[in-house]
Design an enzyme around this catalytic site. Structure first.
Site, short mmCIF file in Angstrom:
data_model
loop_
_atom_site.label_atom_id
_atom_site.label_comp_id
_atom_site.label_asym_id
_atom_site.label_seq_id
_atom_site.Cartn_x
_atom_site.Cartn_y
_atom_site.Cartn_z
N LYS A 192 58.09 64.23 -22.29
CA LYS A 192 58.15 63.01 -23.11
C LYS A 192 59.59 62.56 -23.28
O LYS A 192 59.90 61.38 -23.13
CB LYS A 192 57.48 63.25 -24.48
N GLN B 291 54.10 66.91 -32.22
CA GLN B 291 53.28 67.53 -31.17
C GLN B 291 52.29 68.50 -31.82
O GLN B 291 52.68 69.41 -32.54
CB GLN B 291 54.20 68.27 -30.19
N ASP C 229 50.99 57.75 -31.98
CA ASP C 229 49.81 58.50 -31.55
C ASP C 229 48.53 57.87 -32.11
O ASP C 229 47.43 58.32 -31.79
CB ASP C 229 49.92 59.95 -32.07
#
Ligand code: NAP
Length: 298
Positions: free
Chosen positions: A55, A99, A122
């Site tokens: 990422k 994460q 997200d």
């Protein structure tokens, strides 16, 4: 009937990353804004380490600002929340991603609730999930957004298609179903308590499997000509004993690929299908968040 065509998510994602990079350059030139993404990793989970590194690299490659925060396994909630609060109010940061999974002493729900919905790239906050369900502009979970892009690329208009999504997580199954519904599909969400799952799947023009059980979906679950999107990722030791000894793994999807390929019209492989779309869509979401936070037409 001929074999299914392969949906090349890797190539599609490369094109998407290029388009995002172009828009990032234009945003910088015209408005002086550089989209910034902060990724937070708590603990040492090996798969998460790889995702977080990728990422960071791809964010930088797209011309964006990237920050990675690696916190110790035993980081207390107060410390993590202090970091999230700081990122929430940092003008250089437009997207925040924690994460998951996180260590057991931390609550995923409480972490998500702490993230500003405007920076929730997200799409996990109640605000963004509610906005998606209400048909309002929302930041939406990256993987389902990526699946929709692949589906529209293959099928064009999805109107009236029968879609079955296996899995009902907040990250994947539920937003996937909402996006299909918004595209005028007739949507069924299946899960671990669904009765006669093969029969439910056989009704699908579009079958999305997001379970995490290797090769669960068999060839005879698939309607001939259907589009099959395999989101699942299960890790097994590499078939090469030398690589396996080095800890190398291979990825297996939720769909028995060879069986499904003989029946479906289109299918995503694992790896190289949905996987690469996720980070590309994360970059796209960060760009969208940056534009919205600066009031620039998004
Ligand atoms: P999750 O939270 O574990 O959800 C799995 C879902 O599958 C649950 O809704 C569960 O039903 C359902 N399920 C479990 N066993 C089942 C069965 N035997 N029959 C039917 N449904 C069953 O997982 P997730 O986060 O949604 O992720 C799903 C998979 O996608 C995982 O393999 C994950 O690694 C992968 N994934 C990949 C990407 C990517 O970038 N490619 C991104 C995200 C996720 P219940 O609700 O009834 O328990």
């Amino acid at each position: 009937m001929s074999e299914a065509k392969i949906i090349d998510g890797k190539a599609f994602a490369a094109g998407l990353r290029e388009r995002v990079a172009g828009e990032v350059a234009a945003l910088k030139a015209e408005h002086g804004v550089i989209p910034g993404l902060a990724v937070v990793l708590v603990g040492e989970d090996p798969a998460s380490q790889v995702y977080v590194r990728n990422k960071g690299e791809q964010t930088t490659a797209a011309g964006m600002y990237s920050e990675t925060h690696r916190l110790a396994e035993d980081t207390p909630e107060t410390e993590l929340f202090a970091l999230i609060d700081r990122l929430n109010s940092d003008p250089a940061i437009h997207g925040i991603l924690v994460q998951f999974p996180v260590p057991a002493h931390l609550s995923q729900d409480r972490i998500v609730a702490r993230i500003s919905p405007d920076k929730d790239v997200d799409g996990l906050t109640v605000t963004n999930a509610g906005r998606l369900a209400s048909g309002l502009p929302a930041l939406t979970s990256c993987t389902p957004v990526g699946c929709m892009m692949l589906l529209k690329d293959v099928l064009g208009d999805l109107k009236g298609k029968r879609a079955v999504v296996i899995g009902r997580s907040n990250l994947m199954g539920k937003p996937m179903a909402q996006l299909l519904l918004a595209a005028d599909c007739t949507v069924t969400i299946a899960h671990s308590r669904t009765v006669d799952l093969p029969a439910v799947c056989r009704e699908a023009d579009i079958l999305v499997a997001a379970v995490g059980r290797a090769e669960m979906v068999r060839g005879d679950w698939i309607k001939p000509g259907a589009v099959v999107i395999d989101v699942g990722i299960s890790r097994f030791p590499s078939r090469d004993p030398v690589k396996a000894a080095e800890g190398k793994t291979r990825l297996v999807g939720d769909v028995a690929f060879d069986e499904a390929k003989a029946v479906a019209g289109w299918i995503t492989p694992v790896p190289g299908g949905v996987g690469p779309m996720t980070i590309a869509c994360l970059l796209a979401n960060t760009l969208t968040a940056a534009k919205r936070l600066h009031g620039i037409g998004a």
